[in-house]
Design a protein around this motif. Structure first.
Motif, PDB file in Angstrom:
ATOM      1  N   LEU A 150       6.281 -11.639  -8.451  1.00  0.00           N
ATOM      2  CA  LEU A 150       7.526 -10.894  -8.604  1.00  0.00           C
ATOM      3  C   LEU A 150       7.263  -9.398  -8.488  1.00  0.00           C
ATOM      4  CD1 LEU A 150       9.146 -12.805 -11.606  1.00  0.00           C
ATOM      5  CD2 LEU A 150       9.716 -13.027  -9.178  1.00  0.00           C
ATOM      6  N   ALA A 151       8.156  -8.703  -7.765  1.00  0.00           N
ATOM      7  CA  ALA A 151       7.971  -7.265  -7.566  1.00  0.00           C
ATOM      8  C   ALA A 151       9.288  -6.511  -7.588  1.00  0.00           C
ATOM      9  CB  ALA A 151       7.240  -7.012  -6.255  1.00  0.00           C
ATOM     10  N   LYS A 152      10.365  -7.150  -8.093  1.00  0.00           N
ATOM     11  CA  LYS A 152      11.685  -6.515  -8.201  1.00  0.00           C
ATOM     12  C   LYS A 152      12.163  -5.938  -6.863  1.00  0.00           C
ATOM     13  CE  LYS A 152      11.260  -5.527 -13.121  1.00  0.00           C
ATOM     14  NZ  LYS A 152      11.339  -4.530 -14.207  1.00  0.00           N
ATOM     15  N   GLY A 153      11.928  -6.694  -5.792  1.00  0.00           N
ATOM     16  CA  GLY A 153      12.407  -6.282  -4.474  1.00  0.00           C
ATOM     17  C   GLY A 153      11.564  -5.224  -3.807  1.00  0.00           C
ATOM     18  N   LYS A 154      10.420  -4.847  -4.416  1.00  0.00           N
ATOM     19  CA  LYS A 154       9.622  -3.748  -3.878  1.00  0.00           C
ATOM     20  C   LYS A 154       8.240  -4.199  -3.411  1.00  0.00           C
ATOM     21  CE  LYS A 154      12.045  -0.704  -7.082  1.00  0.00           C
ATOM     22  NZ  LYS A 154      11.919   0.131  -8.293  1.00  0.00           N
ATOM     23  N   GLY A 155       8.045  -5.508  -3.217  1.00  0.00           N
ATOM     24  CA  GLY A 155       6.744  -6.018  -2.833  1.00  0.00           C
ATOM     25  C   GLY A 155       6.641  -6.477  -1.399  1.00  0.00           C
ATOM     26  N   VAL A 156       7.605  -6.070  -0.562  1.00  0.00           N
ATOM     27  CA  VAL A 156       7.617  -6.461   0.852  1.00  0.00           C
ATOM     28  C   VAL A 156       7.451  -5.222   1.713  1.00  0.00           C
ATOM     29  CG1 VAL A 156       8.966  -7.516   2.708  1.00  0.00           C
ATOM     30  CG2 VAL A 156       9.074  -8.464   0.385  1.00  0.00           C
ATOM     31  N   PHE A 157       6.509  -5.280   2.652  1.00  0.00           N
ATOM     32  CA  PHE A 157       6.216  -4.134   3.503  1.00  0.00           C
ATOM     33  C   PHE A 157       6.338  -4.557   4.968  1.00  0.00           C
ATOM     34  CE2 PHE A 157       4.240  -3.738  -0.554  1.00  0.00           C
ATOM     35  CZ  PHE A 157       4.523  -2.427  -0.920  1.00  0.00           C
ATOM     36  N   VAL A 158       7.437  -4.116   5.590  1.00  0.00           N
ATOM     37  CA  VAL A 158       7.691  -4.413   7.007  1.00  0.00           C
ATOM     38  C   VAL A 158       6.979  -3.335   7.814  1.00  0.00           C
ATOM     39  CG1 VAL A 158       9.449  -4.791   8.758  1.00  0.00           C
ATOM     40  CG2 VAL A 158       9.910  -5.434   6.375  1.00  0.00           C
ATOM     41  N   CYS A 159       5.829  -3.658   8.342  1.00  0.00           N
ATOM     42  CA  CYS A 159       4.933  -2.669   8.936  1.00  0.00           C
ATOM     43  C   CYS A 159       5.239  -2.432  10.410  1.00  0.00           C
ATOM     44  CB  CYS A 159       3.486  -3.121   8.763  1.00  0.00           C
ATOM     45  SG  CYS A 159       3.049  -3.446   7.036  1.00  0.00           S
ATOM     46  N   GLU A 160       4.992  -1.211  10.846  1.00  0.00           N
ATOM     47  CA  GLU A 160       5.238  -0.836  12.235  1.00  0.00           C
ATOM     48  C   GLU A 160       3.957  -0.851  13.077  1.00  0.00           C
ATOM     49  OE1 GLU A 160       8.201  -0.541  13.368  1.00  0.00           O
ATOM     50  OE2 GLU A 160       9.183  -0.625  11.403  1.00  0.00           O
ATOM     51  N   SER A 161       2.808  -1.026  12.432  1.00  0.00           N
ATOM     52  CA  SER A 161       1.538  -1.043  13.159  1.00  0.00           C
ATOM     53  C   SER A 161       0.508  -1.824  12.356  1.00  0.00           C
ATOM     54  CB  SER A 161       1.029   0.388  13.383  1.00  0.00           C
ATOM     55  OG  SER A 161       0.690   0.989  12.144  1.00  0.00           O
ATOM     56  N   ARG A 162      -0.599  -2.184  12.999  1.00  0.00           N
ATOM     57  CA  ARG A 162      -1.680  -2.865  12.297  1.00  0.00           C
ATOM     58  C   ARG A 162      -2.282  -1.951  11.228  1.00  0.00           C
ATOM     59  NH1 ARG A 162      -5.211  -6.065  16.940  1.00  0.00           N
ATOM     60  NH2 ARG A 162      -3.475  -7.247  17.851  1.00  0.00           N
ATOM     61  N   ASP A 163      -2.392  -0.673  11.538  1.00  0.00           N
ATOM     62  CA  ASP A 163      -2.950   0.262  10.554  1.00  0.00           C
ATOM     63  C   ASP A 163      -2.084   0.324   9.300  1.00  0.00           C
ATOM     64  OD1 ASP A 163      -5.117   0.866  12.130  1.00  0.00           O
ATOM     65  OD2 ASP A 163      -4.260   2.720  12.954  1.00  0.00           O
ATOM     66  N   GLU A 164      -0.767   0.309   9.496  1.00  0.00           N
ATOM     67  CA  GLU A 164       0.126   0.326   8.338  1.00  0.00           C
ATOM     68  C   GLU A 164      -0.006  -0.966   7.535  1.00  0.00           C
ATOM     69  OE1 GLU A 164       4.901   0.718   7.309  1.00  0.00           O
ATOM     70  OE2 GLU A 164       4.185   1.353   9.300  1.00  0.00           O
ATOM     71  N   ALA A 165      -0.188  -2.088   8.233  1.00  0.00           N
ATOM     72  CA  ALA A 165      -0.380  -3.375   7.553  1.00  0.00           C
ATOM     73  C   ALA A 165      -1.670  -3.358   6.733  1.00  0.00           C
ATOM     74  CB  ALA A 165      -0.408  -4.511   8.565  1.00  0.00           C
ATOM     75  N   TYR A 170      -4.440  -2.944   1.510  1.00  0.00           N
ATOM     76  CA  TYR A 170      -5.356  -2.206   0.636  1.00  0.00           C
ATOM     77  C   TYR A 170      -4.655  -1.794  -0.663  1.00  0.00           C
ATOM     78  CZ  TYR A 170      -8.113   1.597  -1.315  1.00  0.00           C
ATOM     79  OH  TYR A 170      -8.806   2.398  -2.180  1.00  0.00           O
ATOM     80  N   ASN A 171      -3.456  -1.249  -0.540  1.00  0.00           N
ATOM     81  CA  ASN A 171      -2.733  -0.806  -1.727  1.00  0.00           C
ATOM     82  C   ASN A 171      -2.478  -1.962  -2.692  1.00  0.00           C
ATOM     83  OD1 ASN A 171      -2.541   1.927  -1.096  1.00  0.00           O
ATOM     84  ND2 ASN A 171      -0.671   1.657   0.089  1.00  0.00           N
ATOM     85  N   LEU A 172      -2.084  -3.108  -2.158  1.00  0.00           N
ATOM     86  CA  LEU A 172      -1.737  -4.243  -3.001  1.00  0.00           C
ATOM     87  C   LEU A 172      -2.956  -4.910  -3.632  1.00  0.00           C
ATOM     88  CD1 LEU A 172       1.044  -5.885  -0.812  1.00  0.00           C
ATOM     89  CD2 LEU A 172       1.367  -4.779  -3.018  1.00  0.00           C
ATOM     90  N   MET A 173      -4.098  -4.900  -2.929  1.00  0.00           N
ATOM     91  CA  MET A 173      -5.259  -5.657  -3.408  1.00  0.00           C
ATOM     92  C   MET A 173      -6.377  -4.782  -3.979  1.00  0.00           C
ATOM     93  SD  MET A 173      -5.657  -8.806  -0.700  1.00  0.00           S
ATOM     94  CE  MET A 173      -6.326  -9.926  -1.942  1.00  0.00           C
ATOM     95  N   ARG A 174      -6.440  -3.498  -3.578  1.00  0.00           N
ATOM     96  CA  ARG A 174      -7.603  -2.691  -3.939  1.00  0.00           C
ATOM     97  C   ARG A 174      -7.279  -1.360  -4.620  1.00  0.00           C
ATOM     98  NH1 ARG A 174     -12.627  -3.806  -1.600  1.00  0.00           N
ATOM     99  NH2 ARG A 174     -12.887  -6.065  -1.505  1.00  0.00           N
ATOM    100  N   ASN A 175      -6.058  -0.862  -4.460  1.00  0.00           N
ATOM    101  CA  ASN A 175      -5.728   0.480  -4.938  1.00  0.00           C
ATOM    102  C   ASN A 175      -5.290   0.434  -6.403  1.00  0.00           C
ATOM    103  OD1 ASN A 175      -4.879   3.090  -5.383  1.00  0.00           O
ATOM    104  ND2 ASN A 175      -3.605   3.216  -3.553  1.00  0.00           N
ATOM    105  N   ASP A 176      -6.175   0.882  -7.300  1.00  0.00           N
ATOM    106  CA  ASP A 176      -5.867   0.846  -8.736  1.00  0.00           C
ATOM    107  C   ASP A 176      -4.750   1.802  -9.134  1.00  0.00           C
ATOM    108  OD1 ASP A 176      -7.800  -1.062  -9.208  1.00  0.00           O
ATOM    109  OD2 ASP A 176      -9.378   0.414  -9.604  1.00  0.00           O
ATOM    110  N   HIS A 177      -4.435   2.756  -8.277  1.00  0.00           N
ATOM    111  CA  HIS A 177      -3.413   3.750  -8.600  1.00  0.00           C
ATOM    112  C   HIS A 177      -2.047   3.407  -7.985  1.00  0.00           C
ATOM    113  CE1 HIS A 177      -6.562   6.236 -10.269  1.00  0.00           C
ATOM    114  NE2 HIS A 177      -7.243   6.130  -9.144  1.00  0.00           N
ATOM    115  N   TYR A 178      -1.971   2.301  -7.251  1.00  0.00           N
ATOM    116  CA  TYR A 178      -0.702   1.908  -6.619  1.00  0.00           C
ATOM    117  C   TYR A 178       0.212   1.282  -7.662  1.00  0.00           C
ATOM    118  CZ  TYR A 178       2.148   0.721  -2.541  1.00  0.00           C
ATOM    119  OH  TYR A 178       3.153   0.655  -1.593  1.00  0.00           O
ATOM    120  N   PHE A 179       1.532   1.341  -7.435  1.00  0.00           N
ATOM    121  CA  PHE A 179       2.487   0.866  -8.441  1.00  0.00           C
ATOM    122  C   PHE A 179       2.494  -0.647  -8.588  1.00  0.00           C
ATOM    123  CE2 PHE A 179       4.938   0.354  -4.584  1.00  0.00           C
ATOM    124  CZ  PHE A 179       5.777  -0.716  -4.837  1.00  0.00           C
TER     125      PHE A 179
END
Length: 423
Positions: A150-165, A170-179
């Protein structure tokens, strides 16, 4: 009947407002509710510390007979199971059944097993495996990256490039400072088409469709800016064709009911299917185990019939005894949010600003969310603060009424979209 609704947002305000139309007398209790909805003398808000045991005690003390659960996090905690265990009727699926929303991993595997059309996907539990999949991505569009939980509607990232994906992964799995953090991630195909929010009531044996909405997830006009919990929604009796509704029923709701029965899960509550209309037919983006927000605020003014009767009989597995519900007319719901929503980094959020309190004319209603009383004034507490629902015979009329009303309730730092209902 003594009724309680659990939740504190505009969705719960809209549900209470609509259910009151089915009650000739008395009131609806909202736990915990908010100060804005308590302006209605027939809505009583009761504080709650968030603990299940204190909730059960409060329900017993208030002699509540029927409970409607609004937020998804309460369902995932098993609150519906706890309420049923003390003999009170409750609209809301069990903890196991609500995994259809609380775990995208569970949901996607369920869809795959029961042939419910959805995007091609990969379930990722290893960061480097995720990078490998993104690097070898064969689709023409970049992948969509989703947190499983659950992410209250904020856990989906529609990416425009592979780099953005890769950055999202990284943010979801490795970034300790991400929301947001999650150890299970979905990487899936990006579907192209018009999104529809389809709603149905399931009583464990059968289901009844109760309407469809279009919602607007991006913060800015033209579907630009960051994803949010929703900046507006529309509902209409002519939103989708009968042919598309039949396809949704056959390929989504019928197969969902069959799958739940085969797994021995009795699903009692609302099912909200996020669907996209593609060139290959309807496909499910995700399932939600409750009414949507802000879709509910657009759906309720259009839903004609005895809603309370339907919800109560649904909770008891007796929906076949309920009268019909139909969608009539059109409604446009526009969210007014605080500056900085859906995040405040880099922007100054304007909280605790006074909100004008007014009675809107015609077929318009205000539904409150992020508000509180302070020094005898209603002020905003951040996020999505309130929304205006305007009902009309057609979408054009409803939209015109909505945007005439918004200036009456705005406050310092408020933001909203000007294009709700245009497309």
């Amino acid at each position: 009947m003594k009724i309680a609704i659990l939740g504190s947002g505009a969705r719960e305000h809209a549900l209470a407002w609509r259910i009151l139309s089915d009650l000739s007398e008395g009131y609806v209790t909202v736990i915990p509710g908010n100060d804005g909805m308590s302006l209605n003398e027939r809505i009583r808000c009761v504080n709650w510390d968030g603990e299940i045991e204190s909730l059960l005690e409060s329900l017993k003390n208030l002699e509540i007979e029927f409970v409607i659960i609004g937020p998804e996090d309460l369902l995932s905690r098993g609150v519906a199971d706890s309420i049923r265990s003390i003999g009170i009727d409750v609209l809301g699926p069990s903890k196991v059944a609500s995994m259809i929303e609380s775990s995208k991993e569970f949901s996607k595997e369920f869809m795959h097993e029961y042939n419910i059309p959805t995007a091609n996907f990969h379930i990722i539990k290893d960061y480097f495996k995720g990078i490998e999949i993104i690097d070898s991505w064969k689709e023409s569009s970049a992948p969509v990256v989703k947190a499983s939980g659950l992410a209250k509607g904020k856990g989906v990232f529609v990416c425009e490039s592979r780099d953005e994906a890769k950055e999202s992964l990284y943010n979801l799995m490795r970034n300790d400072h991400y929301f947001l953090r999650d150890n299970t991630i979905l990487i899936e195909e990006r579907l192209i088409g018009r999104e529809v929010s389809a709603f149905a009531l399931f009583d464990g044996k059968s289901y009844k469709t109760i309407g469809n909405c279009f919602d607007y997830k991006r913060r800015d006009e033209g579907d630009l800016g960051p994803n949010t919990g929703g900046m507006g929604a529309i509902c209409s009796d002519s939103l989708i064709s009968e042919e598309i509704q039949l396809e949704i029923n056959e390929k989504v709701f019928d197969r969902f009911l069959e799958g739940m029965k085969k797994r021995g899960i009795e699903y009692k509550g609302v099912l909200f299917a996020g669907i996209i209309l593609t060139d290959q037919g309807v496909k499910v983006i995700e399932f939600n185990a409750r009414f949507g927000d802000p879709e509910t605020q657009a759906l309720m003014p259009c839903l004609k019939g005895n809603l309370l009767e339907n919800l109560h009989l649904c909770s008891r597995g007796e929906m076949s005894l309920a009268s019909d519900l139909v969608i009539e007319g059109s409604c446009v719901h526009t969210v007014v949010a605080s500056g900085g929503y859906p995040f405040t980094e880099g922007e100054k959020a304007q909280f605790n600003c006074q909100i004008p309190i007014c009675n809107l004319l015609g077929r318009n209603s205000i539904f409150y969310a992020g508000v509180k009383f302070e020094d005898f004034s209603l002020v905003n507490t951040g996020g999505r603060v309130l929304g205006i629902s305007s009902f009309g015979d057609d979408l054009e009329t409803a939209r015109s009424e909505a945007y005439l009303s918004i200036p009456l309730v705005t406050f310092k730092g408020s933001q909203w979209r000007e294009d709700i209902g245009l497309s």
